[in-house]
Design a protein around this motif. Structure first.
Motif, mmCIF file in Angstrom:
data_model
loop_
_atom_site.group_PDB
_atom_site.id
_atom_site.type_symbol
_atom_site.label_atom_id
_atom_site.label_comp_id
_atom_site.label_asym_id
_atom_site.label_seq_id
_atom_site.Cartn_x
_atom_site.Cartn_y
_atom_site.Cartn_z
ATOM 1 N N HIS A 148 -0.293 16.812 -12.892
ATOM 2 C CA HIS A 148 -0.919 18.125 -12.675
ATOM 3 C C HIS A 148 0.056 19.259 -12.967
ATOM 4 O O HIS A 148 -0.340 20.296 -13.507
ATOM 5 N N ILE A 149 1.311 19.064 -12.622
ATOM 6 C CA ILE A 149 2.300 20.099 -12.922
ATOM 7 C C ILE A 149 2.433 20.285 -14.435
ATOM 8 O O ILE A 149 2.460 21.410 -14.953
ATOM 9 N N LEU A 155 3.152 10.632 -6.506
ATOM 10 C CA LEU A 155 4.221 11.201 -7.318
ATOM 11 C C LEU A 155 3.791 11.341 -8.776
ATOM 12 O O LEU A 155 3.994 12.399 -9.398
ATOM 13 N N PHE A 156 3.149 10.310 -9.317
ATOM 14 C CA PHE A 156 2.765 10.332 -10.722
ATOM 15 C C PHE A 156 1.647 11.350 -10.976
ATOM 16 O O PHE A 156 1.719 12.135 -11.936
ATOM 17 N N TYR A 200 13.646 7.900 -4.615
ATOM 18 C CA TYR A 200 12.632 6.852 -4.800
ATOM 19 C C TYR A 200 12.707 5.788 -3.700
ATOM 20 O O TYR A 200 11.735 5.581 -2.988
ATOM 21 N N PRO A 201 13.840 5.144 -3.478
ATOM 22 C CA PRO A 201 13.804 4.146 -2.401
ATOM 23 C C PRO A 201 13.854 4.785 -1.018
ATOM 24 O O PRO A 201 13.304 4.240 -0.066
ATOM 25 N N PHE A 216 0.835 -1.211 0.000
ATOM 26 C CA PHE A 216 0.000 0.000 0.000
ATOM 27 C C PHE A 216 0.866 1.255 0.000
ATOM 28 O O PHE A 216 0.619 2.198 -0.748
ATOM 29 N N LEU A 217 1.869 1.286 0.869
ATOM 30 C CA LEU A 217 2.712 2.476 0.963
ATOM 31 C C LEU A 217 3.467 2.723 -0.335
ATOM 32 O O LEU A 217 3.605 3.872 -0.776
ATOM 33 N N THR A 218 3.967 1.643 -0.954
ATOM 34 C CA THR A 218 4.699 1.804 -2.212
ATOM 35 C C THR A 218 3.794 2.333 -3.321
ATOM 36 O O THR A 218 4.148 3.271 -4.047
ATOM 37 N N ILE A 219 2.632 1.716 -3.473
ATOM 38 C CA ILE A 219 1.706 2.150 -4.527
ATOM 39 C C ILE A 219 1.199 3.560 -4.240
ATOM 40 O O ILE A 219 1.054 4.382 -5.156
#
Length: 1000
Positions: free
Chosen positions: A130-131, A124-125, A827-828, A115-118
């Motif tokens: 939006h930016i 982020l995506f 990322y990691p 869950f945390l990774t997704i």
């Protein structure tokens, strides 16, 4: 207003509502998958290990009691949402370390890390999208509506939905590139399967079998892999691959796109498509575009009342300001500077042109007069508006003595102080006092809130003399809360304003005298913080008694504090100047004294007196909007100034009042949720020096529950002795709490009783804090001994996930390595430290072992801070419900057994119900008839009154001329206008024959 109602009531297909619908679908899917995979396990296999189940019960129980005040809608959304997220975080961080969930087929560790990774990847995506989209809008490549930025909560909500959906899918379908057919029966118990087959599909269990087969079909067909990466050459380096599952050895790595990745990409694509369509087509123009605009429109459909003042809030700036203002007022103004002296000095020479500064005699010309009295108004908006709305009604119909009577609105309104809580300021006066009255009876059309009246009275248009004005008027005396700033706000808003809603304000000073018809007078006294009138005020009223008040006249004295009750309660004597004025100058002409300050209704009438100049009736009514005060505490009052009195009416009744106090045990924390800040911090200080407890093995080694309980109790006793013999922080905290508890007990009790009550109170808190500390330490010790904690350092979850990720989420193209390089290691790292937030129990366990082995001095300050912070995070949840329960129980025992803490024990309940005011009628024969009208239940919701909205009104029409003057009516039944009742009714006869010597 009709346009606003149309906008708010029309149902728009607002795009952001889609995320809520998706959330509902995800929850249904969770129930479906979990039930199909785990129901047979719960039926056939029960984990009988009482140790773990008791730990589950304790954890979930504490989490529930901590969260219970925030389940309703009476809590501020920001604090409520914070606590819900806080509990969810700590709950998951605890439960995923415990066993038994895996035996039911639920791997919380995998679900949590996935869950945390997704979630991080989704945020982020979508943020990057939006930016880019806003950048395209800036250079003019997309429609102008693209410039409308999405709400942060919308992004968070959608990313949460996406992550939960992907976790549910992975838990029950996996990440398999090649699915192998799997039936329910292959992994099920043979006896259970035989039982299901014998039912021949006639029971719900056989239906459950078919549901499980449907789940397998969904995983293998509906959510099958979308295809090979070779089919999409451009995506070959940008996808995650599925896990290869085959019988025997598999030749080569998987080339199939991960179904989990496909599902995530589908959800993200739907979000992007929905957003692009909405912003590019201008769909957003067809509905309210922002939550702020919605809220602004809704203010026109319901009043924006403030809640009752949170007196036990540890975070309220208003309460800190109140304490500061009180300290300054007592230090500076009492005995040094008095605004009443300034008013006397500003009065100037006495002549006929200035007599109306303090004396108002134009009511004397009327044949009869109706007037109202209310006090202690400005607390919660619902209660204050309820009373103001009743005062504003043209008439009130109610049953008196078995028949219906009509009581017209008072021509005069008297307010007995404490206009706004907790302190006098522009904000509290405007929001807690003026706004409810303006909603009840609107000010005239030409009224401007910022206007300062320099030459009062500023008569309404078309009125040449104040005696010709037939609308309601208002006179106000200040209370102790109004004096906290030296009477500055009161002078600005009362003595230099002309309107309180639709009530005209001719008043110029903080005290006054009113000459009423048929020989009746009202003296409005300003007692300041002294509890007495000053010498200049005394001189004015003494001269009035000698020169104006006739020997057969009758006087009503209005003060803020009912010193007859408070002097009896506190065993002291106050208001000596007031008593001297009544006994030596009024000489028996004072028929009634009334006051507020105590937020209940009580009336005492004289039954016999040693003093011929006694007061016939003593009336307290402080039910104008503030929290309720008890009546049963004053049950035994019967003597004042040599006169015996009998209680004729009490509202609420003594029995009701005593029963209401029980709410301190049951509702203290729900009513005073901000007390968590104080309570949790105090408990942590009390046991700070006791962490960690390294020698708890003897409790676990006991074979019987009685032995464990005895060992546990002896450990608490040893910890209590250790606090006072060896600790520093905990001993200082305990002694400080003991002194504060002693000072908290009212000074009316002897020092011995105060010491006993305060000591028992502290002992209860200290024992509870030690008990919670040992429970927390025992839980950690059990997990360590069973190798559930302290197994692999501070980043257990992240390290476990990386090993599982490489095994079940193949990455032959090195996508993760490229992401790590492009993001400069963020990322990691971000995922690592995000997961470490759920390793709080691991931090406690690892650091605890290091301290027990090597001592406290072996660790750095940063590690110690991290350890005590992690301990506080859990200990705060355990302690806050307990500290509120003990403190609430203390208040209940004190108020009902010892009759002390009447203010503290009822301010904690913040009761808006039981509101009342008193209506007077000077009849044509000179008698004064008195009605006290009360409302048992105050509405919590309001809606626009259609009669008020539809009533035709002229451009210069005053609101008191309207048939329906109040803007809001109750949104639920019963409406206060219909449920109001008379709780006291009596008559004071006019003095018709001279029976006293002249006073002059």
């Amino acid at each position: 207003m009709g346009r606003v109602r149309t906008i708010l009531t029309h149902t728009y297909p607002y795009p952001h509502e889609h995320s809520r619908h998706i959330m509902t679908a995800v929850i249904i899917a969770c129930l479906f998958f979990i039930s199909s995979d785990n129901m047979h396990t719960l039926i056939h296999k029960l984990d009988k290990n009482i140790k773990w189940w008791s730990m589950y019960v304790c954890l979930i129980g504490f989490f529930y009691f901590f969260s219970s005040p925030f389940l309703g809608r009476t809590i501020q959304p920001s604090y409520s949402n914070f606590n819900r997220w806080y509990v969810a975080w700590i709950c998951f961080a605890s439960l995923y370390h415990l066993p038994s969930f895996q035996s039911m087929g639920v791997d919380m560790r995998m679900n949590l890390s996935l869950f945390l990774t997704i979630y991080f990847s989704s945020v982020l995506f979508i943020t990057a999208f939006h930016i880019i989209f806003i950048g395209l809008w800036y250079i003019g490549l997309v429609a102008r509506m693209a410039g409308t930025r999405p709400g942060i909560w919308t992004i968070v909500q959608n990313c949460t939905v996406i992550s939960i959906a992907c976790c549910v899918f992975y838990s029950h379908c996996g990440n398999r590139a090649v699915h192998k057919s799997k039936s329910f029966g292959s992994n099920s118990d043979p006896n259970l399967l035989a039982f299901l087959e014998n039912e021949n599909g006639s029971t719900w269990i056989s239906n459950f079998l078919r549901m499980n087969q449907l789940k397998d079909q969904i995983c293998s067909s509906w959510f099958a892999p979308v295809g090979s990466a070779s089919d999409y050459p451009m995506l070959a380096k940008w996808v995650i691959y599925g896990e290869l599952v085959c019988s025997g050895s598999c030749a080569g790595p998987s080339d199939e796109i991960s179904p989990l990745y496909s599902l995530w990409a589908t959800f993200v694509g739907l979000y992007i498509a929905n957003f692009v369509v909405e912003r590019s087509t201008g769909w957003a123009l067809t509905h309210p575009s922002t939550d702020a605009e919605d809220e602004k429109l809704k203010r026109h459909m319901k009043p924006d009342f403030l809640d009752m003042v949170p007196w036990y809030s540890g975070t309220s700036a208003d309460l800190f300001k109140t304490a500061f203002d009180l300290m300054v007022s007592v230090t500076l103004f009492v005995g040094r500077f008095d605004m009443r002296m300034m008013q006397a000095a500003m009065k100037g020479p006495r002549d006929d042109t200035q007599k109306d500064d303090l004396l108002y005699d134009y009511f004397n010309e009327r044949e009869d007069l109706w007037f109202d009295f209310v006090a202690d108004t400005g607390d919660g908006g619902n209660s204050s508006y309820t009373v103001a709305r009743l005062l504003a009604q043209p008439s009130i119909r109610t049953v008196i003595g078995g028949s219906m009577h009509t009581l017209p609105r008072g021509n005069l309104l008297l307010i007995g102080g404490d206009l706004a809580y907790p302190n006098p300021s522009s904000f509290t006066y405007e929001r807690r006092f003026f706004k409810p009255f303006e909603y009840a009876l609107q000010p005239p059309p030409w009224y401007m809130a910022e206007h300062i009246a320099l030459d009062k009275p500023e008569l309404p248009r078309g009125v040449s003399k104040i005696s010709e004005y037939d609308g309601p008027q208002c006179f106000i005396i200040p209370g102790d809360h109004d004096w906290f700033d030296g009477l500055h706000t009161f002078m600005r808003y009362i003595c230099h304003k002309s309107w309180l809603g639709g009530w005209f304000l001719p008043q110029k000073k903080s005290y006054f005298a009113l000459q009423l018809p048929k020989g009746w007078w009202i003296f409005g006294l300003d007692l300041s913080l002294h509890g007495d009138v000053d010498v200049y005020q005394f001189k004015f009223f003494a001269d009035l008694c000698r020169n104006k008040v006739g020997e057969n006249d009758s006087v009503i004295i209005v003060t803020h504090e009912p010193n007859w009750l408070l002097d009896w309660y506190w065993k002291e004597t106050t208001g000596k100047n007031v008593s001297h004025l009544i006994h030596e100058y009024l000489n028996g002409r004072c028929k009634l004294r009334m006051a507020g300050d105590l937020h209940h209704y009580m009336r005492h009438s004289a039954t016999g007196s040693e003093n011929p100049n006694f007061v016939q009736h003593l009336l307290v009514n402080g039910c104008g909007g503030a929290f309720l005060h008890p009546t049963h505490v004053f049950r035994n009052f019967e003597r004042f100034s040599g006169t015996t009195y009998e209680c004729k009416a009490a509202y609420p009744s003594y029995d009701e009042s005593s029963g209401i106090a029980l709410g301190n045990i049951l509702k203290f924390r729900k009513k005073n949720w901000q007390f968590d800040i104080i309570g949790g911090f105090i408990y942590f200080i009390l046991v700070f020096s006791m962490f960690p407890q390294c020698n708890l093995v003897h409790i676990l080694n006991e074979e019987t529950w009685s032995g464990r309980l005895k060992s546990f109790s002896s450990t608490i006793w040893s910890a209590l002795l250790y606090i006072f013999e060896h600790s520093y922080i905990s001993s200082v905290g305990s002694l400080t709490l003991l002194m504060a508890s002693y000072s908290f007990v009212p000074s009316k009790l002897s020092r011995r009783k105060r010491a006993i009550i305060g000591g028992l109170h502290v002992l209860a808190h200290l024992t509870a804090a030690l008990l919670l500390m040992l429970l927390l330490e025992l839980g950690i010790e059990i997990c360590i001994r069973n190798h559930l904690l302290a197994t692999s350092g501070y980043h257990t979850l992240y390290e476990w996930y990386r090993s599982m990720e490489s095994e079940h989420f193949p990455d032959p193209t090195g996508l993760r390595a490229r992401l790590e390089q492009w993001t400069l290691g963020l990322y990691p790292a971000c995922i690592k430290y995000l997961m470490s937030a759920f390793d709080v129990p691991e931090v406690m366990a690892v650091t605890r072992i290091n301290i027990c082995k090597n001592g406290m001095m072996s660790l750095s300050r940063s590690v110690l801070i991290m350890y005590y912070t992690s301990v506080f995070i859990y200990f705060w949840i355990f302690s806050t419900p307990v500290v509120s329960l003990i403190f609430g129980s203390y208040l209940y025992v004190c108020i009902n057994w010892f009759h002390i803490h009447f203010d503290e024990a009822f301010s904690s309940l913040r009761i808006a119900n039981y509101k009342s005011f008193t209506r007077f009628h000077i009849k044509k024969d000179g008698d004064l008839e008195i009605f006290t009208l009360a409302v048992d239940k105050v509405p919590k919701g309001w809606k626009l009154d259609p009669r008020w909205e539809s009533e035709v009104r002229g451009p210069h029409q005053l609101s008191h001329e309207r048939k329906h003057p109040s803007k809001w009516r109750s949104a639920s039944s019963p409406d206060p206008v219909r449920s109001v009742r008379v709780v006291d009714h009596f008559t004071i006869e006019r003095t018709r024959t001279p029976d006293l010597e002249p006073s002059c």
